[in-house]
Design a protein around this motif. Structure first.
Motif, PDB file in Angstrom:
ATOM      1  N   ASP A 102       0.861  -1.171  -0.030  1.00 30.36           N
ATOM      2  CA  ASP A 102      -0.074  -0.122   0.028  1.00 30.36           C
ATOM      3  C   ASP A 102       0.904   1.158   0.006  1.00 30.36           C
ATOM      4  O   ASP A 102       0.477   2.287  -0.665  1.00 30.36           O
ATOM      5  CB  ASP A 102      -0.985  -0.057   1.268  1.00 30.36           C
ATOM      6  N   VAL A 103       1.765   1.249   0.798  1.00 31.21           N
ATOM      7  CA  VAL A 103       3.005   2.164   0.724  1.00 31.21           C
ATOM      8  C   VAL A 103       3.546   2.539  -0.502  1.00 31.21           C
ATOM      9  O   VAL A 103       3.612   3.769  -1.020  1.00 31.21           O
ATOM     10  CB  VAL A 103       3.820   2.120   2.048  1.00 31.21           C
ATOM     11  N   ILE A 104       3.968   1.471  -1.258  1.00 31.51           N
ATOM     12  CA  ILE A 104       4.529   1.594  -2.393  1.00 31.51           C
ATOM     13  C   ILE A 104       3.503   1.957  -3.529  1.00 31.51           C
ATOM     14  O   ILE A 104       3.879   3.139  -4.318  1.00 31.51           O
ATOM     15  CB  ILE A 104       5.006   0.236  -3.109  1.00 31.51           C
ATOM     16  N   SER A 105       2.389   1.705  -3.616  1.00 35.69           N
ATOM     17  CA  SER A 105       1.483   2.228  -4.411  1.00 35.69           C
ATOM     18  C   SER A 105       1.133   3.704  -4.177  1.00 35.69           C
ATOM     19  O   SER A 105       0.860   4.554  -5.258  1.00 35.69           O
ATOM     20  CB  SER A 105       0.022   1.631  -4.282  1.00 35.69           C
ATOM     21  N   ASP A 106       1.181   4.456  -2.988  1.00 36.87           N
ATOM     22  CA  ASP A 106       0.640   5.445  -2.592  1.00 36.87           C
ATOM     23  C   ASP A 106       1.996   6.310  -2.959  1.00 36.87           C
ATOM     24  O   ASP A 106       1.838   7.486  -3.607  1.00 36.87           O
ATOM     25  CB  ASP A 106       0.433   5.622  -1.092  1.00 36.87           C
ATOM     26  N   ALA A 110       1.976   9.329  -5.777  1.00 38.02           N
ATOM     27  CA  ALA A 110       2.609  10.754  -5.493  1.00 38.02           C
ATOM     28  C   ALA A 110       3.656  11.338  -6.455  1.00 38.02           C
ATOM     29  O   ALA A 110       3.402  12.410  -6.906  1.00 38.02           O
ATOM     30  CB  ALA A 110       3.113  10.787  -4.066  1.00 38.02           C
ATOM     31  N   ALA A 111       4.513  10.506  -6.847  1.00 34.53           N
ATOM     32  CA  ALA A 111       5.271  10.745  -7.687  1.00 34.53           C
ATOM     33  C   ALA A 111       4.688  11.296  -9.329  1.00 34.53           C
ATOM     34  O   ALA A 111       5.271  12.205  -9.763  1.00 34.53           O
ATOM     35  CB  ALA A 111       6.221   9.505  -8.189  1.00 34.53           C
ATOM     36  N   ALA A 112       3.733  10.462  -9.615  1.00 32.63           N
ATOM     37  CA  ALA A 112       2.957  10.761 -10.890  1.00 32.63           C
ATOM     38  C   ALA A 112       2.248  11.801 -10.891  1.00 32.63           C
ATOM     39  O   ALA A 112       2.389  12.963 -11.900  1.00 32.63           O
ATOM     40  CB  ALA A 112       2.068   9.812 -11.201  1.00 32.63           C
ATOM     41  N   THR A 113       1.611  12.463  -9.517  1.00 32.07           N
ATOM     42  CA  THR A 113       0.837  13.885  -9.327  1.00 32.07           C
ATOM     43  C   THR A 113       2.180  14.793  -9.492  1.00 32.07           C
ATOM     44  O   THR A 113       1.767  15.989 -10.002  1.00 32.07           O
ATOM     45  CB  THR A 113       0.374  13.768  -7.840  1.00 32.07           C
ATOM     46  N   ILE A 114       3.235  14.644  -9.112  1.00 31.03           N
ATOM     47  CA  ILE A 114       4.207  15.573  -8.965  1.00 31.03           C
ATOM     48  C   ILE A 114       4.628  15.867 -10.548  1.00 31.03           C
ATOM     49  O   ILE A 114       4.750  17.130 -11.015  1.00 31.03           O
ATOM     50  CB  ILE A 114       5.744  15.213  -8.117  1.00 31.03           C
ATOM     51  N   THR A 115       4.829  14.829 -11.299  1.00 32.11           N
ATOM     52  CA  THR A 115       5.170  15.077 -12.798  1.00 32.11           C
ATOM     53  C   THR A 115       4.102  15.409 -13.682  1.00 32.11           C
ATOM     54  O   THR A 115       4.203  16.177 -14.585  1.00 32.11           O
ATOM     55  CB  THR A 115       5.780  13.615 -13.155  1.00 32.11           C
ATOM     56  N   ASP A 116       2.854  15.318 -13.141  1.00 29.47           N
ATOM     57  CA  ASP A 116       1.739  15.568 -14.315  1.00 29.47           C
ATOM     58  C   ASP A 116       1.074  16.978 -13.833  1.00 29.47           C
ATOM     59  O   ASP A 116       0.030  17.328 -14.532  1.00 29.47           O
ATOM     60  CB  ASP A 116       0.439  14.454 -13.930  1.00 29.47           C
ATOM     61  N   THR A 117       1.472  17.357 -12.902  1.00 27.96           N
ATOM     62  CA  THR A 117       1.023  18.893 -12.439  1.00 27.96           C
ATOM     63  C   THR A 117       1.916  19.876 -12.738  1.00 27.96           C
ATOM     64  O   THR A 117       3.310  19.737 -12.632  1.00 27.96           O
ATOM     65  CB  THR A 117       0.784  18.734 -10.852  1.00 27.96           C
ATOM     66  N   LEU A 185       5.945   4.177   7.985  1.00 24.65           N
ATOM     67  CA  LEU A 185       5.836   4.133   6.526  1.00 24.65           C
ATOM     68  C   LEU A 185       4.521   5.003   6.138  1.00 24.65           C
ATOM     69  O   LEU A 185       4.432   5.915   5.180  1.00 24.65           O
ATOM     70  CB  LEU A 185       6.338   3.218   5.711  1.00 24.65           C
ATOM     71  N   VAL A 186       3.582   4.488   6.553  1.00 26.13           N
ATOM     72  CA  VAL A 186       2.459   4.972   6.232  1.00 26.13           C
ATOM     73  C   VAL A 186       2.077   6.380   6.748  1.00 26.13           C
ATOM     74  O   VAL A 186       1.634   7.104   5.964  1.00 26.13           O
ATOM     75  CB  VAL A 186       1.248   3.922   6.982  1.00 26.13           C
ATOM     76  N   GLU A 187       2.499   6.555   7.754  1.00 23.87           N
ATOM     77  CA  GLU A 187       2.493   8.185   8.238  1.00 23.87           C
ATOM     78  C   GLU A 187       3.222   8.903   7.605  1.00 23.87           C
ATOM     79  O   GLU A 187       2.716  10.003   7.184  1.00 23.87           O
ATOM     80  CB  GLU A 187       2.764   8.006   9.766  1.00 23.87           C
ATOM     81  N   ALA A 188       4.258   8.565   7.126  1.00 21.61           N
ATOM     82  CA  ALA A 188       5.288   9.401   6.472  1.00 21.61           C
ATOM     83  C   ALA A 188       4.386   9.630   5.098  1.00 21.61           C
ATOM     84  O   ALA A 188       4.619  10.786   4.324  1.00 21.61           O
ATOM     85  CB  ALA A 188       6.586   8.670   6.036  1.00 21.61           C
ATOM     86  N   THR A 189       4.028   8.624   4.321  1.00 23.28           N
ATOM     87  CA  THR A 189       3.343   8.823   3.046  1.00 23.28           C
ATOM     88  C   THR A 189       2.078   9.587   3.065  1.00 23.28           C
ATOM     89  O   THR A 189       1.789  10.436   2.415  1.00 23.28           O
ATOM     90  CB  THR A 189       2.981   7.147   2.728  1.00 23.28           C
TER      91      THR A 189
END
Length: 416
Positions: A102-106, A110-117, A185-189
């Protein structure tokens, strides 16, 4: 079958019936609910899930009373039990995890949001801080170290997140044994996602703020013209900066500014306008087609040539643009319009052929000069033959020096 065997069979059937009664299913559901409340590990949750699967089988074979069809408020025992079972399954899923997957997916999202925005300068700075903090937390939580080169470039920041996601996957975290690490990791994500949500996007700016950020108003010493966008547009046109005119066209949602932007682009004829105008031309936009003609770009031909057979208003715009582009690739398509029903279309076609200058047009233009019912069309044909300018083209015009139409006479005298 003996009486004793028959009695045993009846007892067995009665027992089976009792096992799948509503009361039995309810008891099983209550037991599963209690076990679910006590479950703390994934293994214990797996046991509960198996129990729920068994209850589902019992429900399928249960002999439950059907609700009275004539009573809209009648209760349905089967539906009630199925609802309770479904609710327990939902609670079971809510109690599972979290998992490293779940962490990996999130993080990948997030990486996709950064590049797509598209981000503002301030937003990019905020992202650097957010991504740096997340990368540090991941390294501390996993006891690992991966290279982090911070920059305001979105692709670089996304690469850091992808590296972090890979590190989480490589750690092979167990949902029970490494629960605390996964929770960290979940909290950090979640903090990462929140930080990205809070960072300033380009779309958060007003139109005027966007233009300010792009330097659109930098050319103005003062803003005496109203609106100032118009004043800046005039300067950018003088400087032949089609990029800034296109920026205003895309940004400003007013008919006034759209009209002035399009007129500026047509006057400029700058090739930088070709691609955006091609997109508009595909929607049969006559302004865009006119601008493409002024650019002289042959890249526009395939997009607009099919419109030569459109209504007269569109046909004239397209034919004029094709003439301004001047490619002999479309000589035949334009020459075909010399016999169009509309006289203005025929006249536009003749003049376009003159601008193209293809000698293959001499014969159809000569026929038009001789036979067309409209003197204005004949005059356009004579003008076009003079533009082609070969000896045979000029010969076709010279014989009309005493023509009934003054404009035709004038063209014939030019050919002498």
């Amino acid at each position: 079958m003996s009486d004793e065997d028959a009695e045993e069979t009846q007892d067995s059937e009665a027992e089976e019936t009792e096992l799948v009664s509503a009361e039995t299913v309810e008891e099983q559901l209550e037991s599963a609910e209690a076990e679910l409340e006590d479950a703390e590990t994934e293994a214990e949750l797996d046991v509960v899930e198996a129990q729920l699967d068994k209850i589902e089988g019992l429900l399928e074979s249960a002999d439950l009373p059907e609700p009275d069809e004539d009573d809209e408020d009648a209760e349905d025992p089967r539906e009630e039990l199925e609802t309770r079972l479904s609710d327990l399954r939902d609670e079971l899923e809510d109690q599972r995890g979290p998992y490293a997957e779940d962490v990996i997916s999130d993080v990948e999202d997030a990486a996709a949001t950064i590049t797509d925005t598209r981000w503002t300068d301030d937003g990019s700075e905020e992202l650097v801080t957010v991504v740096e903090s997340f990368a540090e937390t991941v390294q501390d939580a996993l006891g690992t170290d991966f290279s982090v080169t911070l920059s305001r470039n979105a692709d670089d920041l996304a690469e850091i997140l992808e590296t972090a996601a890979t590190a989480v996957g490589d750690a092979d975290l167990d949902p029970d044994e490494d629960a605390d690490t996964i929770e960290t990791l979940v909290e950090a994500t979640e903090e990462l996602q929140s930080g990205i949500d809070d960072a300033e996007e380009w779309s958060d700016l007003s139109t005027r703020e966007q233009l300010e950020a792009e330097g659109y108003y930098d050319v103005l010493d003062h803003r005496k013209d109203y609106p100032p966008e118009w004043g800046a547009l005039k300067v950018w046109e003088k400087r032949n900066r089609a990029d800034m005119v296109l920026l205003a066209l895309d940004s400003l949602q007013s008919n006034f500014m759209e009209r002035h932007c399009l007129e500026a682009l047509e006057r400029m004829g700058n090739e930088d306008a070709v691609e955006p105008m091609l997109q508009r031309a595909q929607r049969r936009d006559k302004d865009a087609i006119s601008i493409l003609g002024k650019t002289g770009s042959e890249d526009a031909i395939d997009t607009i040539v099919d419109y030569v057979d459109a209504d007269p208003g569109m046909a004239k715009t397209v034919i004029k643009a094709l003439g301004e582009i001047g490619s002999d690739e479309v000589t035949q398509e334009v020459a075909d319009q010399l016999v169009a029903d509309d006289a203005d279309v025929r006249s536009y076609a003749a003049r376009a052929l003159g601008r193209i200058g293809d000698t293959r047009a001499i014969e159809p233009l000569s026929d038009t000069l001789e036979n067309d019912d409209s003197d204005s069309v004949r005059a356009s044909a004579a003008w076009a033959l003079n533009q082609i300018g070969t000896e045979s083209a000029l010969d076709a015009v010279r014989g009309y020096s005493d023509d009934r139409a003054y404009l035709v006479q004038s063209e014939a005298e030019k050919a002498l």
